[in-house]
Design a protein around this motif. Sequence first.
Motif, PDB file in Angstrom:
ATOM      1  N   THR A  80     -11.660  -0.821   8.248  1.00 42.15           N
ATOM      2  CA  THR A  80     -10.508  -1.496   7.643  1.00 42.15           C
ATOM      3  C   THR A  80      -9.350  -1.477   8.618  1.00 42.15           C
ATOM      4  O   THR A  80      -9.404  -0.848   9.671  1.00 42.15           O
ATOM      5  CB  THR A  80     -10.097  -0.842   6.306  1.00 42.15           C
ATOM      6  OG1 THR A  80      -9.022  -1.606   5.718  1.00 42.15           O
ATOM      7  CG2 THR A  80      -9.615   0.586   6.484  1.00 42.15           C
ATOM      8  N   HIS A  88       0.497 -12.137   5.384  1.00 46.50           N
ATOM      9  CA  HIS A  88       0.690 -12.206   6.833  1.00 46.50           C
ATOM     10  C   HIS A  88       0.195 -13.556   7.352  1.00 46.50           C
ATOM     11  O   HIS A  88      -0.665 -14.197   6.733  1.00 46.50           O
ATOM     12  CB  HIS A  88      -0.092 -11.062   7.503  1.00 46.50           C
ATOM     13  CG  HIS A  88       0.047 -11.035   8.977  1.00 46.50           C
ATOM     14  ND1 HIS A  88      -0.901 -11.559   9.822  1.00 46.50           N
ATOM     15  CD2 HIS A  88       1.041 -10.567   9.757  1.00 46.50           C
ATOM     16  CE1 HIS A  88      -0.489 -11.407  11.072  1.00 46.50           C
ATOM     17  NE2 HIS A  88       0.674 -10.803  11.061  1.00 46.50           N
ATOM     18  N   LYS A 118      -3.375 -14.687   6.968  1.00 43.24           N
ATOM     19  CA  LYS A 118      -4.045 -14.680   5.667  1.00 43.24           C
ATOM     20  C   LYS A 118      -4.111 -16.096   5.067  1.00 43.24           C
ATOM     21  O   LYS A 118      -3.434 -17.008   5.522  1.00 43.24           O
ATOM     22  CB  LYS A 118      -3.321 -13.728   4.706  1.00 43.24           C
ATOM     23  CG  LYS A 118      -3.257 -12.293   5.231  1.00 43.24           C
ATOM     24  CD  LYS A 118      -4.645 -11.740   5.525  1.00 43.24           C
ATOM     25  CE  LYS A 118      -4.659 -10.257   5.857  1.00 43.24           C
ATOM     26  NZ  LYS A 118      -3.951  -9.898   7.093  1.00 43.24           N
ATOM     27  N   SER A 147      -1.738  -9.364   0.919  1.00 45.49           N
ATOM     28  CA  SER A 147      -1.016  -9.623   2.169  1.00 45.49           C
ATOM     29  C   SER A 147      -0.782 -11.123   2.339  1.00 45.49           C
ATOM     30  O   SER A 147      -1.680 -11.930   2.081  1.00 45.49           O
ATOM     31  CB  SER A 147      -1.822  -9.112   3.366  1.00 45.49           C
ATOM     32  OG  SER A 147      -1.240  -9.587   4.580  1.00 45.49           O
ATOM     33  N   TYR A 197     -12.772  -4.392  13.091  1.00 46.87           N
ATOM     34  CA  TYR A 197     -11.748  -3.381  13.207  1.00 46.87           C
ATOM     35  C   TYR A 197     -12.318  -2.269  14.065  1.00 46.87           C
ATOM     36  O   TYR A 197     -13.541  -2.041  13.988  1.00 46.87           O
ATOM     37  CB  TYR A 197     -11.452  -2.763  11.834  1.00 46.87           C
ATOM     38  CG  TYR A 197     -10.896  -3.736  10.800  1.00 46.87           C
ATOM     39  CD1 TYR A 197      -9.578  -4.217  10.875  1.00 46.87           C
ATOM     40  CD2 TYR A 197     -11.674  -4.148   9.722  1.00 46.87           C
ATOM     41  CE1 TYR A 197      -9.064  -5.069   9.905  1.00 46.87           C
ATOM     42  CE2 TYR A 197     -11.159  -5.005   8.752  1.00 46.87           C
ATOM     43  CZ  TYR A 197      -9.860  -5.452   8.859  1.00 46.87           C
ATOM     44  OH  TYR A 197      -9.354  -6.290   7.900  1.00 46.87           O
ATOM     45  N   LEU A 217       0.840  -1.208   0.000  1.00 50.79           N
ATOM     46  CA  LEU A 217       0.000   0.000   0.000  1.00 50.79           C
ATOM     47  C   LEU A 217       0.875   1.259   0.000  1.00 50.79           C
ATOM     48  O   LEU A 217       0.592   2.232  -0.706  1.00 50.79           O
ATOM     49  CB  LEU A 217      -0.929  -0.004   1.226  1.00 50.79           C
ATOM     50  CG  LEU A 217      -2.072  -1.022   1.161  1.00 50.79           C
ATOM     51  CD1 LEU A 217      -2.648  -1.285   2.554  1.00 50.79           C
ATOM     52  CD2 LEU A 217      -3.172  -0.529   0.211  1.00 50.79           C
ATOM     53  N   GLY A 275       4.511 -10.783   4.701  1.00 53.17           N
ATOM     54  CA  GLY A 275       4.806 -10.581   3.287  1.00 53.17           C
ATOM     55  C   GLY A 275       3.611  -9.972   2.593  1.00 53.17           C
ATOM     56  O   GLY A 275       2.525  -9.856   3.165  1.00 53.17           O
ATOM     57  N   VAL A 304     -11.759  -1.821  -0.005  1.00 53.78           N
ATOM     58  CA  VAL A 304     -11.193  -2.982   0.711  1.00 53.78           C
ATOM     59  C   VAL A 304     -12.172  -4.143   0.521  1.00 53.78           C
ATOM     60  O   VAL A 304     -13.344  -4.029   0.891  1.00 53.78           O
ATOM     61  CB  VAL A 304     -11.055  -2.673   2.225  1.00 53.78           C
ATOM     62  CG1 VAL A 304     -10.504  -3.891   2.978  1.00 53.78           C
ATOM     63  CG2 VAL A 304     -10.169  -1.455   2.443  1.00 53.78           C
TER      64      VAL A 304
HETATM   65  C1  LIG Z   1      -7.588  -4.987   4.996  1.00 47.51           C
HETATM   66  C2  LIG Z   1      -6.116  -5.075   5.293  1.00 47.51           C
HETATM   67  N1  LIG Z   1      -5.267  -4.271   4.636  1.00 47.51           N
HETATM   68  C3  LIG Z   1      -3.946  -4.318   4.850  1.00 47.51           C
HETATM   69  C4  LIG Z   1      -3.403  -5.180   5.764  1.00 47.51           C
HETATM   70  C5  LIG Z   1      -1.934  -5.149   6.012  1.00 47.51           C
HETATM   71  O1  LIG Z   1      -1.294  -6.328   5.639  1.00 47.51           O
HETATM   72  P1  LIG Z   1       0.090  -6.756   6.330  1.00 47.51           P
HETATM   73  O2  LIG Z   1      -0.214  -7.274   7.688  1.00 47.51           O
HETATM   74  O3  LIG Z   1       0.632  -7.796   5.402  1.00 47.51           O
HETATM   75  O4  LIG Z   1       0.958  -5.541   6.370  1.00 47.51           O
HETATM   76  C6  LIG Z   1      -4.235  -6.036   6.478  1.00 47.51           C
HETATM   77  C7  LIG Z   1      -3.668  -6.965   7.468  1.00 47.51           C
HETATM   78  O5  LIG Z   1      -4.324  -7.527   8.315  1.00 47.51           O
HETATM   79  C8  LIG Z   1      -5.634  -5.977   6.246  1.00 47.51           C
HETATM   80  O6  LIG Z   1      -6.490  -6.776   6.922  1.00 47.51           O
END
Ligand SMILES: Cc1ncc(COP(=O)(O)O)c(C=O)c1O
Length: 380
Positions: free
Chosen positions: A85, A183, A186, A181, A325, A64, A193, A131
Motif C-alpha cells: 500500500t 489526488h 485518482k 483520495s 508500491y 486516514l 484532496g 486497502v
Molecule cells: C492506497 C492509498 N492510500 C492513501 C493515499 C493517500 O492519498 P492522498 O494522496 O490524497 O493523501 C493514496 C494515494 O496515492 C493511496 O494510493
Amino acid sequence: MAADWRIPFNRPAMAGRELDYVRRAIEDGHISGGGSFTSRCQDLLRDVLGTEAVILTTSGTHALEMSAILLGIKPGDEVIMPSFTFVSTANAFALRGARIVFSDIRMDTLNMDEDQLPSLVTERTRAVVPVHYGGVGCEMDSISSICGPLGIPVVEDNAHGLFATYRGRKLGTMGRMAALSFHETKNITCGEGGALVVNDPSLVSAAEIVRDKGTDRSRFLRGEVDRYTWVSLGSSYQPSDMLAAYLLAQLEDRQKIWERRSFLWNRYMDGLAPLAAEHGIRLPAVPAHCSHSSHVFYLLMPDRPSRDGLMDGLRNRGILAVFHYQPLHLSVMARGEGHCPNTISAASRILRLPIYPGLTESEQDTVMEGVRETIEGGLR
Ligand SMILES: Cc1ncc(COP(=O)(O)O)c(C=O)c1O
C-alpha cells in the motif's frame, strides 16, 4: 511532467464545469473551507454512498490521520494493514505511536489476505485497515466477521475505489470509517484532496471537532453553543471551497468519468488477454461479486527483469508506464518486520499502464502495440 511524454501516465480528468465553479466560489467571496461547495460535495457523497456523514479533507492522508485520532490510537497499539500500500496508510497511524503490523496480500486481487488476519490479531490490535487495491473490494465479509466479534474497528482505505461495490455494497461504507483520495492521479480529483466517510453515527460530531483544529466550531456555527473553544485533539483538515468547487464539477460528472475509464480498462483487457496468456503475464483479476472503479490497469510480468524491460521498451516509445508500491514492511521505518512474500513478488513484477478519460483510443492502441512489440521482440 505529463508534457514530456508522448503518452503520459496520467492526465487529470476535466469534466467541464470546474473553472465555472471555481470562479463562482471566488465571486461568492467564500474561499476558505466550509462554504457552499464544501457542503454540496459532502451531501452528494453522503447521499450517493448512503452513509451517515462525509467530511472533506485536504488529502486522503489526512482522512486516514483523522481516523487514527478518532479511534484514539496511542503508543503501544497495533494496527494491521497490507504491506502492499501507499506510505500514508501506515504513516497516519504511526504518527499516533501505533506499531504497524503488516499482512501479506492475495495474489489474485493484490488485496489484504484476509486468511492471515486471525494470526496477526493480538490483544493490542486497535484497528484493521484493508486497502481496496485498484478499486477492487477486499473480502469485507471475512474481515468483518473476524474483527466484529473482537470489537476491532475497520477503517477502509478507499483511495482507489470510490463508487465501486463489494457484494452490492459501496466500498467505503462497510468499515467504521473510510478514507477517500482526490489526488490528481485518482479517478475523481481536485488536485489534492480527500474525504473521511463516517459510517458510525456516534463519531460524526467528534470528526467535525478533529477537522476543526480540535474545536467545537461546527456546533457554534449551528448555534448550538455561544462560543467555540478547544475541546479535543485535532488539526486543520478542511480544504478551501475553491478546491471543493473543482471537486463538485467532477463529482457531478462521475458517471461519464466512470464509463470512460471502464471502457478503456475493458479495451486493455480484451486487447492484451491473448498476449498475456501466451507469455505468462497476469492481468487484473476482479471477483464476480465486485464492481470495480477501473482505477488501475496492470500487468504482472513473470519476473523483475521482464517488468523492467517492458517499462524501458515503453519509455523508449514515449509511453510512461510506472510501478508501485515498495513493500512497506521492508521500508526503513518498518525495519523488515512481517513476512509478506506475495507483496515482494507483486511489487517487483507489476507495471501499470496509462489509463485516464483523456486517453484516446488511438493512444491506447499505441500503448498496446508498444507492449506487444516489446514482449515479442524479446525482453532481455
Ligand atoms: C492506497 C492509498 N492510500 C492513501 C493515499 C493517500 O492519498 P492522498 O494522496 O490524497 O493523501 C493514496 C494515494 O496515492 C493511496 O494510493
